[in-house]
Every structure is written in structure tokens, then in C-alpha cells.
Design an enzyme around this catalytic site. Structure first.
Site, mmCIF file in Angstrom:
data_model
loop_
_atom_site.group_PDB
_atom_site.id
_atom_site.type_symbol
_atom_site.label_atom_id
_atom_site.label_comp_id
_atom_site.label_asym_id
_atom_site.label_seq_id
_atom_site.Cartn_x
_atom_site.Cartn_y
_atom_site.Cartn_z
ATOM 1 N N ASP A 213 7.513 -0.263 0.794
ATOM 2 C CA ASP A 213 6.064 -1.230 0.798
ATOM 3 C C ASP A 213 4.981 0.046 0.790
ATOM 4 O OD1 ASP A 213 3.792 -2.395 2.044
ATOM 5 O OD2 ASP A 213 4.796 -2.203 3.846
ATOM 6 N N HIS A 386 1.027 -3.185 7.340
ATOM 7 C CA HIS A 386 0.998 -2.644 6.495
ATOM 8 C C HIS A 386 0.742 -1.005 6.618
ATOM 9 C CE1 HIS A 386 3.407 -5.976 3.881
ATOM 10 N NE2 HIS A 386 2.162 -6.427 4.216
HETATM 11 ZN ZN ZN Z 1 5.362 -8.744 2.515
HETATM 12 ZN ZN ZN Z 2 6.104 -9.119 6.150
#
Ligand code: ZN
Ligand code: ZN
Length: 570
Positions: A213, A386
Site C-alpha cells: 500500500d 492507510h
Molecule cells: Zn483500497
Molecule cells: Zn480499503
């Protein structure tokens, strides 16, 4: 130690013997989700086996008129149907699951997912592809799932939705590790921590490549925990004199849990507005993902009679979706409830790229109706799911990958991530910036970018029909911006002569005074210069007329209306 992991990882004799001739390379290719945020879908291929990680959609930008969603082009999977062992879902966000109906209608493959993800997607798939009997395989984090010569191990990581997993795909060259969407939250709302122990174990076993990510890579430090939001929400609830409305993603179960808790503390009853949210809440109550204090949840009709300071409402519409309850309320078009002076709306979400315009318009309309909207506050009312920079470094540190390749990011995110990896000692040849459709190939000793596979984006219109072409989109864009000019010409094709006076009609076109007359005269002059033989060819007449009209209008007015020629034979 890191430097040797690529070679060490090839030492598993059982796997190596399985495909003595064919398996010497592993191919990883993104069908979406790299160079962009959205439509996450990646393929890992080894010999005769393919596993697919996620199958998501993305949302259109404001130039993509009449487009509802965008899904990946699945041509490569369809071409390799027999190899595909399954789709492995990291979690139930739309950018990871939203394209499933479009894939399943074309090929039915097993869907591996957690119980929670299953609960959320089942209804959607039942509705969207009723004729497909979906083969669900429900897993628990930590199980090893055999997929032909590959195996996939979901590893729990924290995010903003329950039962979110990283996916470790075991290949002949070591683990290909997809972090999925993650953050390292040490006080998650549901108390379930990331499995850092297992991440470091597979790091020791040998991660050949980490696909991490990178969405929040530009944010320094550590991201705040989900739990901090409770405090921010509590403050708004305490300060609000009238009703409190809160909008968030319909899948944000943790946020809903926080609202129920604070509502109880502050003496409010909660009603839920919006079908997807009601349905998700219902599922989560049954499965025990959300615990609602007794008597706090009431049907909408029952809260209507209560004094305003005892009412809280959870509503859909955080992305400005035109049919959502919140957007309808902002336009005073929602039959079941209206906003009013004294209401406070908490915007507890983040705009998905492409939706900003619609969200601000909704917020502005709410202000005009006397509803105060809280979208930023001294104490956070929303935190990102995130990882920030230090968390991303932590993931690299735990899993010790030989190669790194950031995903779930636009080119700028990929760039910054690779810069950070460079600072952590990763030389050039161990960092990759992936593009959709270009495989990362890993063989015995090295990794490199391979030959492009068919890839692209499939545009789905508002009726749900996929396949809107780029040229349709371009026409719509020109039409919406500069209008339409219809060119009518009658031709006697036997003698090769123009009949009567050709005409130009405009709709939605606005240019300098006299532009159409001028264009008409230039076109008539051009037609007069054609020979009778040219005029017998109607296609030629059509093309020449379109061309001259287009050129003249661009030159004189710098406009690009859609030109529609109509050449009739008389
Ligand atoms: Zn995502
Ligand atoms: Zn997600």
C-alpha cells in the site's frame, strides 16, 4: 541477510520439483490499482496456476460523463481461464471487490474471503448476477489456502474495516506479499491487532517481493489510531444543540460502533438512514461485529417524535452519491426525513478521488438549509485507514523483502515510496514502479519487467452496461462542452450535383456572431470545388464537409462541437 533472501527462497525442493520444466519464473501483473487509486486487481502466475488478489472498481472523474464506475479489463484472465484457481479478497471495500459482478458474469471462479467480506458481498452478488452460483470459500486469517502449485495465506492487518488481510502468496521463489490496505493500529476499535509476528516470520522464511500500500506515503510519521476518533466525535456530540447526523462509508462498521457508544453516553437514540447502511448494520449485528447498547437503535419513525437533542442519525451519502439519503436530504427531496436549522452533520469519511465535486456541492446545500457541517475539527472525526511513512517502513522492516513494488497509489505515491525504500538501502534494481499490464517477472536470480499483456479500463455507464468506448466518451465530452452542429447536404448522386442549399443547425453551441453563416459559406465554396465524380461518392462528401466545418470552427472560435453530417441522396 536481505540480499540473500531471493536465492534462499528457491530452495524448497517440494515446490521446485512440482514443475520441473515449466516453472522457473513467477509473473506478477496488475490489471489495475497501480499508477492509480482504485480498481485493485493483481495476478500472480506460476506455471499452470494463477491466483488473483482482489477485484475492485474505481470511480470516474468529472470529465467522464454518464459513467458510473470503471472496472479492469479481464481479457487476460479470460484467455487463461483454466489456470485461474481463485480470487482472494483482502477486504470488502469497493476498490477491492466492486468489479466481481463483471468478472463473475464472464467466468465463474472460486471466491476466497473472510466471513465478514462474504456477508457484505453476498447480497450484492445475488442482486447483480443472480444467474451465477458463486463458489465461496470462507477463510480465517492464518489459514494456508492451497491453489494448485501456489498457496495463499491471509494475514490479519488493521485497516478501517473488520477482517482485513494481507495476502502472502507462496511461490517457488519465495513469498509474494501483498500488504493490501493496511495501517499499524495498536488500539483498533475491535481490539484485533495486526499479526506482526506472522509478518516477521514470513520475512524470515523469505519474501521475494513486497507489494505495499502506498496511498499515504506522503504523510510523515505514524497515522493516528481509529480509537482517537471516539474523542473527536464525543466533542461534537456534546456541543451539538440539535440533532446530530453522521455520514460515513456504509462498510465502516467501526465508526458505527463508535457512534452507538457515544450516543448512549450523551443520551441520544440512533436511527439509520440509507439502504446499504441498514443492511450492513443488520448483517454485522447478527454476526457480532457490532455491539449496540440496549435501546439505543430505533427505527427512523420512532426517533421523529423525540426532542432534537436526543436524536442521532447515521446516513449514507459520504461520497455525494446522487441517490443516497444524504444527497436527497440536501436537496429537500428525501421523503422520510428533512434536515433543518440547528442540525449538525459530521462528515466522517474521506472523499474518494473523483467524488470531490459532488461532496462539496452536498455540503454547501446542507449549509444553505441551516445544517452545520463538521468536516474538519481540532480533534479528528475521521482517520485514514492507510499506513503513513513510518508504518510503511515498519512493514518493510518486518518482512525484509528482496524487491519492493508499491501499489494502491498514483505515480507520485509510487515515486515517494521508492525514494523511501532507497533511503532504507534498496538499490535501483530492487525497486519497481509497476504499470497496469506490464508483468514483474521473477526468475531464479533476478526480477525484470516482462512483455505487456492485454489490459485497460472498462467503462460502465449509469445503466450498468459495461463497454462504453473512449470515442463515445470523447463525443460526450465535446458535446457537453461545445454543443452540436448538424450539417445537412442533399446530393444528386446520379449526376454528381449538390441539390439546394446545404444547411448548418446548432444545438448547445455558442460562438462568435456570424460564425455559422461564415462556416456555411466556406463549406459551400469547398463543395463547389468538388468534381461531379467526387460528389457521386456520398462518404467522400460527408468526410469533406465534416472536415471543413470542424476546421473552420476550431480556427475562428477555438471550439470543438460534435459535428454530425447528414448527407442525403435525392
Ligand atoms: Zn483500497
Ligand atoms: Zn480499503
Amino acid at each position: 541477510m536481505v540480499a540473500s533472501s531471493h536465492n534462499n527462497a528457491t530452495a524448497d525442493p517440494k515446490l521446485a520439483n512440482r514443475y520441473p520444466d515449466t516453472v522457473d519464473s513467477v509473473k506478477i501483473v496488475a490489471l489495475g490499482g497501480v499508477g492509480e487509486i482504485g480498481k485493485n486487481c493483481a495476478v500472480v502466475e506460476q506455471g499452470d496456476d494463477i491466483v488473483v488478489i482482489d477485484c475492485g472498481l474505481s470511480f470516474p472523474n468529472e470529465e467522464m460523463l454518464g459513467i458510473d464506475i470503471i472496472v479492469p479489463d479481464f481479457t487476460y484472465l479470460l484467455q487463461n481461464k483454466d489456470k485461474v484457481r481463485g480470487i482472494f479478497l483482502t477486504h470488502a471495500h469497493e476498490d477491492h471487490i466492486g468489479a466481481l459482478p463483471y468478472l463473475l458474469k464472464q467466468m465463474n471462479v472460486p471466491i476466497y474471503c473472510s466471513e465478514f467480506t462474504h456477508a457484505l458481498i453476498r447480497h450484492k452478488l445475488d442482486e447483480r448476477c443472480p444467474s451465477v452460483k458463486v463458489d465461496y470459500r470462507i477463510f480465517k486469517a492464518g489459514e494456508v489456502l492451497q491453489a494448485g502449485g501456489l498457496s495463499v495465506e491471509p494475514i490479519r492487518v488493521t485497516h478501517s474495516i473488520p477482517e482485513n488481510c494481507a495476502m502472502a502468496v507462496k511461490t517457488v521463489h519465495g513469498y509474494v506479499l501483498f500488504t493490501g490496505d493496511f495501517k499499524f493500529d495498536f488500539t483498533p476499535v475491535d481490539g484485533k491487532l495486526s499479526d506482526m509476528k506472522r509478518l516477521s516470520e514470513i520475512g524470515a522464511e523469505g519474501v521475494v517481493v513486497l507489494l505495499s500500500d502506498s496511498t499515504n506515503v506522503e504523510r510523515p510519521g505514524w497515522g493516528p489510531s481509529e480509537s482517537i476518533v471516539t474523542e473527536g466525535l464525543r466533542k461534537v456530540f456534546n456541543d451539538a444543540k440539535g440533532r446530530v447526523l453522521l455520514t460515513t462509508f456504509a462498510s465502516n462498521i467501526h465508526r458505527m460502533q463508535q457512534v452507538f457508544q457515544i450516543a448512549k453516553e450523551t443520551g441520544r437514540k440512533v436511527a439509520v438512514v440509507g439502504r446499504s447502511m441498514e443492511r450492513n448494520l443488520d448483517i454485522c449485528m447478527r454476526l457480532g461485529y457490532v455491539k449496540i447498547p440496549n435501546g439505543v437503535l430505533l427505527p427512523l419513525d420512532d426517533v421523529r417524535g423525540l426532542p432534537d437533542h436526543q436524536v442521532a442519525l447515521l446516513t449514507t451519502g459520504s461520497q455525494g452519491e446522487p441517490m443516497s439519503a444524504l444527497v436527497k436530504m440536501s436537496k429537500a427531496e428525501y421523503g422520510r426525513m428533512q434536515v433543518k436549522e440547528g442540525d449538525t452533520l459530521i462528515y466522517s469519511a474521506r472523499p474518494i478521488p473523483g467524488n470531490e465535486g459532488a461532496i462539496w456541492r452536498t455540503i454547501n446545500r446542507l449549509f444553505l438549509q441551516g445544517c452545520q457541517v463538521v468536516y474538519e475539527a481540532a480533534r479528528p472525526i475521521h482517520v485514514s485507514g492507510h499506513a503513513y511513512q513510518e508504518e510503511l517502513k515498519m512493514m518493510i522492516n518486518l518482512t525484509q523483502p528482496f524487491y519492493v513494488a508499491p501499489v494502491h497509489g498514483e505515480p507520485r505515491h509510487q515515486y515517494v515510496y521508492n525514494k523511501i525504500a532507497e533511503d532504507m538501502g534498496y538499490p535501483d534494481h530492487r525497486r519497481f514502479t509497476l504499470t497496469s499490464g506490464i508483468p514483474l517477472v521473477i526468475d531464479e536470480t533476478k526480477a525484470y519487467l516482462g512483455e505487456e499483456i492485454p489490459t485497460g479500463r472498462v467503462l460502465v455507464d449509469n445503466s450498468g452496461t459495461p463497454g462504453v468506448t473512449e470515442s463515445v466518451l470523447r463525443d460526450r465530452y465535446n458535446l457537453a462542452n461545445d454543443g452540436l452542429v448538424i450539417v445537412s447536404i442533399a446530393v444528386d448522386s446520379t449526376h454528381g450535383e449538390i441539390v439546394g442549399d446545404p444547411s448548418l443547425h446548432a444545438k448547445g453551441f455558442h460562438g462568435p456572431a456570424g460564425i455559422l453563416e461564415e462556416t456555411h459559406d466556406i463549406m459551400v465554396d469547398m463543395l463547389a470545388s468538388l468534381t461531379p465524380n467526387d460528389l457521386k461518392d456520398l462518404n467522400k462528401v460527408k468526410q469533406a464537409a465534416t472536415e471543413i466545418v470542424r476546421k473552420t470552427i476550431v480556427k475562428r472560435a477555438q471550439l470543438r462541437p460534435l459535428i454530425v453530417p447528414s448527407v442525403i441522396e435525392v
